[in-house]
Design an enzyme around this catalytic site. Structure first.
Site, PDB file in Angstrom:
ATOM      1  N   ASP A   1       0.861  -1.181   0.000  1.00 14.17           N
ATOM      2  CA  ASP A   1       0.000   0.000   0.000  1.00 14.17           C
ATOM      3  C   ASP A   1       0.900   1.234   0.000  1.00 14.17           C
ATOM      4  O   ASP A   1       2.129   1.143  -0.177  1.00 14.17           O
ATOM      5  CB  ASP A   1      -1.026  -0.040   1.148  1.00 14.17           C
TER       6      ASP A   1
ATOM      7  N   THR B   1       2.045  -2.303   8.821  1.00 20.20           N
ATOM      8  CA  THR B   1       2.408  -3.364   9.771  1.00 20.20           C
ATOM      9  C   THR B   1       2.685  -4.702   9.097  1.00 20.20           C
ATOM     10  O   THR B   1       3.228  -5.609   9.737  1.00 20.20           O
ATOM     11  CB  THR B   1       1.252  -3.595  10.753  1.00 20.20           C
TER      12      THR B   1
ATOM     13  N   HIS C   1       6.253 -32.221   7.463  1.00 18.70           N
ATOM     14  CA  HIS C   1       5.584 -30.927   7.300  1.00 18.70           C
ATOM     15  C   HIS C   1       4.584 -30.946   6.150  1.00 18.70           C
ATOM     16  O   HIS C   1       3.675 -30.123   6.112  1.00 18.70           O
ATOM     17  CB  HIS C   1       6.628 -29.830   7.096  1.00 18.70           C
TER      18      HIS C   1
ATOM     19  N   HIS D   1       8.898 -25.026   6.876  1.00 18.81           N
ATOM     20  CA  HIS D   1       7.876 -25.852   7.539  1.00 18.81           C
ATOM     21  C   HIS D   1       6.467 -25.589   7.025  1.00 18.81           C
ATOM     22  O   HIS D   1       5.629 -26.485   7.052  1.00 18.81           O
ATOM     23  CB  HIS D   1       7.908 -25.618   9.052  1.00 18.81           C
TER      24      HIS D   1
ATOM     25  N   CYS E   1       2.633  -3.489   3.943  1.00 24.01           N
ATOM     26  CA  CYS E   1       1.825  -2.341   4.331  1.00 24.01           C
ATOM     27  C   CYS E   1       2.490  -1.761   5.572  1.00 24.01           C
ATOM     28  O   CYS E   1       3.661  -2.047   5.836  1.00 24.01           O
ATOM     29  CB  CYS E   1       0.354  -2.711   4.527  1.00 24.01           C
TER      30      CYS E   1
HETATM   31  C1  RB5 Z   1      -2.553   2.244   6.445  1.00 24.56           C
HETATM   32  O1  RB5 Z   1      -2.626   3.421   7.159  1.00 24.56           O
HETATM   33  C2  RB5 Z   1      -2.328   1.086   7.382  1.00 24.56           C
HETATM   34  O2  RB5 Z   1      -3.502   0.791   8.057  1.00 24.56           O
HETATM   35  C3  RB5 Z   1      -1.838  -0.107   6.606  1.00 24.56           C
HETATM   36  O3  RB5 Z   1      -0.638   0.206   5.983  1.00 24.56           O
HETATM   37  C4  RB5 Z   1      -1.539  -1.371   7.369  1.00 24.56           C
HETATM   38  O4  RB5 Z   1      -0.718  -1.148   8.457  1.00 24.56           O
HETATM   39  C5  RB5 Z   1      -2.710  -2.205   7.703  1.00 24.56           C
HETATM   40  O5  RB5 Z   1      -2.598  -3.332   8.193  1.00 24.56           O
END
Ligand code: RB5
Length: 149
Positions: A12, A71, A137, A102, A69
């Site tokens: 993203d 996180t 596995h 695995h 993204c």
């Molecule tokens: C975008 O602001 C953020 O929510 C996205 O990059 C991500 O972390 C979502 O899981």
């Protein structure tokens, strides 16, 4: 090691720079890299980008996928909704090796707001260099595959 040639990347808006750094890193190693964007940091929706990369992997058009993204979590959740995808978020190299060895993961998710570029590249290297071990596995991965509907 089985040679992995084709890797698709997407993200993203929160991970464009890191995604492009990973693409360049893999390209320099001779991988066949397809970066499906986005190419700007304009706000966008991570599920769509996770789905797009996942569908390319699920169709067999890419051997592996790497998605990012903020996180890594949201885009991983979206990718795992696509039949045939096994994607894990990794923040360390051990996990990156193990999800290949695995779990036969075919996609890796990274959080650009969680880890820095050097660690991300080490995680990517561990992921792409590791093969599925099979053996005991295989049965467990088959059990995961059986959950696909
Ligand atoms: C975008 O602001 C953020 O929510 C996205 O990059 C991500 O972390 C979502 O899981």
């Amino acid at each position: 090691m089985t040679e992995t040639r084709k890797i698709v990347l997407s993200s993203d808006h929160g991970a464009v720079d890191l995604r492009q750094a990973i693409a360049a890193h893999l390209d320099a190693q001779g991988f066949d890299v397809t970066d499906i964007g986005p190419m700007t940091t304009e706000s966008t929706d991570y599920p769509a980008h996770g789905q797009a990369a996942a569908e390319i992997v699920a169709a067999g058009e890419s051997d592996l996928g790497i998605i990012l993204c903020g996180t890594g979590q949201g885009i991983m959740m979206a990718a795992n909704k696509v039949k045939g995808i096994r994607c894990g978020v990794c923040m360390d190299t051990f996990s990156a090796k193990m999800i290949r060895a695995h779990n036969d993961a075919n996609m890796l998710a990274l959080g650009a707001r969680v880890i820095g570029e050097n660690l991300a590249l080490e995680i990517v290297d561990a992921f792409v260099a590791t093969d599925f071990e099979g053996g005991r596995h295989g049965k467990r991965v088959d059990m995961i595959k059986a959950l696909d509907i």
